[in-house]
Design an enzyme around this catalytic site. Structure first.
Site: not given
Ligand SMILES: NC(=O)c1ccc[n+]([C@@H]2O[C@H](COP(=O)([O-])OP(=O)(O)OC[C@H]3O[C@@H](n4cnc5c(N)ncnc54)[C@H](OP(=O)(O)O)[C@@H]3O)[C@@H](O)[C@H]2O)c1
Length: 310
Positions: A9, A44, A58, A99, A123, A148
């Site tokens: 991710g 694992f 997530a 978040t 969410y 963000w």
């Molecule tokens: N992005 C933001 O702005 C933001 C803001 C605040 C907090 N956060 C938090 O920060 C964290 C990281 O966010 P991110 O943006 O890096 O998320 P992301 O890019 O959506 O990465 C999430 C990863 O989890 C994988 N995943 C999905 N389903 C799964 C499963 N069943 N088993 C194992 N892996 C699985 C996804 O694979 P696929 O892509 O193949 O589904 C993806 O590689 C999260 O907890 C998010 O809630 C993010």
């Protein structure tokens, strides 16, 4: 050894990069080890000495979650509970990412870790439940709430805005939601510091030792870049810096404000979600970077993926 979950991710990729750069031993898993399946996680972990688990996996599609509640709950609530159980069984400390969307966005002073959560959308609800699932299944946890987020790998707001400016004469951005843009490396550095300051990585070879008191206390921490802004002001700063660097060629593109009401989305978002970082800064004795400086680092780096802005 560190087990990095969600390593493909946006944030996971950044953490993997930083771990590699610092020659820290880790294994990354993503969809190949399904976090909604506790048997897959246990199988694992079996036979491995795992000191730390970092969970970046997530359900992150905020709007889609509104019509996909079952899967969002599985990934954001049940799965962190599974991971926390496996962390406890393995004698590993858990770093779980949450978040600012656990807050309802009322008020106008930075939210502290003690303030009650009151999420507005699916969410946020599922992420808030996930925090509880972690807390109720292990004592050795760090829940890091961020906001963000953007980084080099994957789609993000900064790439989207630069591409929009290069292809349109005007972009409209909401000006009544306040928060803090956060660069992936800011969070990755915090995670590395927590691990370094608390680590028994080098000399741990048994799981039945009595856990020592961590030098960074377990608990919830707010971790974003410093400062605050709106999506509209953020976009104006992206334009200013990107024009200077020649990343925005259409200099005449205008950035116009709009209200949340004018730009309705399926999920309601908090109007004010600035997080207070005093707790993490005191715990690690660090100063977090200003969001404008982080943006500059992002845009100037050779890791910036230019094909995403054309
Ligand atoms: N992005 C933001 O702005 C933001 C803001 C605040 C907090 N956060 C938090 O920060 C964290 C990281 O966010 P991110 O943006 O890096 O998320 P992301 O890019 O959506 O990465 C999430 C990863 O989890 C994988 N995943 C999905 N389903 C799964 C499963 N069943 N088993 C194992 N892996 C699985 C996804 O694979 P696929 O892509 O193949 O589904 C993806 O590689 C999260 O907890 C998010 O809630 C993010």
């Amino acid at each position: 050894m560190i087990w990095l979950i969600g390593s493909n991710g946006m944030l996971g990729t950044e953490i993997a990069r930083e771990l590699k750069e610092n020659s820290v031993d880790f294994i990354g898993t993503d969809i190949d080890v399904d976090i909604t399946n506790i048997d897959a996680l246990r199988s694992f972990a079996k036979g491995k000495v795992i000191d730390w688990i970092i969970n970046c996996a997530a359900y992150t599609a905020v709007d889609k979650a509104e019509s996909d509640e079952v899967l969002a709950d599985k990934l954001n609530n049940t799965a962190p509970g599974n991971i926390a159980k496996v962390a406890k069984e393995s004698g590993a400390k858990l770093i779980h990412i949450s978040t600012d969307y656990v807050f309802d966005g009322t008020g106008n002073t930075p939210r502290t870790e003690e303030m009650p959560v009151a999420p507005l959308g699916v969410y946020g609800v599922t992420k808030a439940k996930g925090e509880k699932s972690v807390i109720s299944n292990t004592d050795e946890y760090y829940i890091l709430r961020t906001a963000w987020l953007y980084s080099w790998h994957g789609k993000n707001f900064v790439y989207t805005m630069i591409r929009a400016m290069n292809t349109h004469d005007a972009v409209k951005v909401v000006s009544d939601q306040r928060g803090t843009p956060t660069f992936g490396p800011t969070l990755a550095n915090i995670i590395l510091k927590i691990i370094n300051q608390n680590s028994t990585l080098e000399n741990k070879n048994s799981h039945d030792e009595i856990p020592s008191k961590p030098s960074v206390p377990y608990g919830i921490y707010h971790c974003t870049d410093e400062g605050e802004t709106t999506w509209f002001e953020f976009t104006k700063e992206i334009k200013r810096q990107a024009v200077e660097l020649g990343l925005v060629t259409n200099k005449d593109c205008t950035v116009n404000p709009c209200t949340t009401e004018e730009y309705p989305t399926p999920a309601k978002r908090p109007a004010y979600s600035v997080l207070s970082k005093a707790k993490i800064q005191n715990a690690l004795n660090i100063r977090l970077p200003q969001w404008q400086d982080s943006l500059s680092e992002f845009l100037k780096s050779g890791l910036f993926e230019k094909d995403r802005i054309m």
